[in-house]
Design an enzyme around this catalytic site. Sequence first.
Site, PDB file in Angstrom:
ATOM      1  N   SER A  60      61.253 126.987  29.987  1.00  0.00           N
ATOM      2  CA  SER A  60      62.219 128.154  29.458  1.00  0.00           C
ATOM      3  C   SER A  60      63.116 128.920  29.939  1.00  0.00           C
ATOM      4  O   SER A  60      62.783 128.965  31.365  1.00  0.00           O
ATOM      5  CB  SER A  60      60.433 129.189  28.810  1.00  0.00           C
ATOM      6  OG  SER A  60      59.321 129.188  28.288  1.00  0.00           O
TER       7      SER A  60
HETATM    8  N1  SAH Z   1      55.985 127.649  30.384  1.00  0.00           N
HETATM    9  C1  SAH Z   1      56.110 126.372  30.172  1.00  0.00           C
HETATM   10  C2  SAH Z   1      56.465 125.900  28.591  1.00  0.00           C
HETATM   11  C3  SAH Z   1      56.606 125.117  27.738  1.00  0.00           C
HETATM   12  S1  SAH Z   1      56.871 124.221  26.441  1.00  0.00           S
HETATM   13  C4  SAH Z   1      57.484 125.871  30.601  1.00  0.00           C
HETATM   14  O1  SAH Z   1      58.426 126.600  31.338  1.00  0.00           O
HETATM   15  O2  SAH Z   1      57.772 124.624  31.544  1.00  0.00           O
HETATM   16  C5  SAH Z   1      55.610 125.262  25.145  1.00  0.00           C
HETATM   17  C6  SAH Z   1      54.651 123.568  26.156  1.00  0.00           C
HETATM   18  O3  SAH Z   1      53.339 124.621  25.600  1.00  0.00           O
HETATM   19  C7  SAH Z   1      54.901 122.555  25.635  1.00  0.00           C
HETATM   20  O4  SAH Z   1      54.437 121.898  26.465  1.00  0.00           O
HETATM   21  C8  SAH Z   1      53.592 122.280  24.988  1.00  0.00           C
HETATM   22  O5  SAH Z   1      53.239 121.169  24.868  1.00  0.00           O
HETATM   23  C9  SAH Z   1      52.423 123.405  24.640  1.00  0.00           C
HETATM   24  N2  SAH Z   1      51.287 123.207  24.088  1.00  0.00           N
HETATM   25  C10 SAH Z   1      51.788 123.327  22.399  1.00  0.00           C
HETATM   26  N3  SAH Z   1      50.442 123.629  21.500  1.00  0.00           N
HETATM   27  C11 SAH Z   1      49.922 123.763  22.985  1.00  0.00           C
HETATM   28  C12 SAH Z   1      48.414 123.995  22.524  1.00  0.00           C
HETATM   29  N4  SAH Z   1      47.310 124.068  21.387  1.00  0.00           N
HETATM   30  N5  SAH Z   1      47.754 124.269  23.143  1.00  0.00           N
HETATM   31  C13 SAH Z   1      47.918 123.850  25.095  1.00  0.00           C
HETATM   32  N6  SAH Z   1      49.600 123.967  24.622  1.00  0.00           N
HETATM   33  C14 SAH Z   1      50.318 123.883  24.163  1.00  0.00           C
END
Ligand code: SAH
Length: 216
Positions: free
Chosen positions: A61
């Site tokens: 993000s």
């Molecule tokens: N906080 C992270 C954001 C990553 S993007 C950062 O700043 O790096 C959102 C993430 O949510 C992705 O890695 C995706 O694979 C994960 N995601 C999507 N659906 C999910 C679920 N049901 N359970 C756990 N993770 C999930």
Amino acid sequence: MDFGQMREYMVRTQLLARHIKDARVIEAMKKVPRHLFVPEIERIRAYDDCALPIGHGQTISQPYMVAIMTELLDLAGKEKVLEIGTGSGYQTAVLAELSDWVFSVERIAELTDYARENLRKAGCLNVTLKTSDGSEGWIEEAPFDRIIVTAATPEFPVPLIEQLAENGIGIAPVGSRYNQILTKITKKEGQVSRSSYTMCVFVPLVGKHGWEESNS
Ligand code: SAH
């Protein structure tokens, strides 16, 4: 390349200039080495004012979004935090600076491994990661003082509301697949209240209480 200077500049121009006020959040984001949480090829852009690709169609993000969500969680230092969507582990590391322990769930196993390695390099020890559908929460560790969802969800997932402690705060981007509103829930005497903040765009929460995989 002086990443420390880039980080200072990021905090000044992206966070302070946009009225992030929580001094502890500012300090944490001055400290956590964001460049360790992006792929080698993106390192030069690690402190840019945007989200960046981390593989598997997912993103780390934007720094401002991490700051605003963390600020809304109002962490004092003793909280047990649940994060859904570990991704790179960057938000996890910021939360870990500001709370007692962070439990973080990621659905893509390779990203859990990636985040674990990034967090190790950053020297972050007070975190526990697992790979599973985070829309169901982490029942064995519940309740949590704070819950943060870093993927877009059609509704605040019911299991997460249930796993939020009394006086707890939860944050999630709630809305359609393409744009959402940052939504905060608070639980007081068992009653849940909601408030809305800024518009945002997150990758989808794929799971039982999010969207179906086939549409992602
Ligand atoms: N906080 C992270 C954001 C990553 S993007 C950062 O700043 O790096 C959102 C993430 O949510 C992705 O890695 C995706 O694979 C994960 N995601 C999507 N659906 C999910 C679920 N049901 N359970 C756990 N993770 C999930």
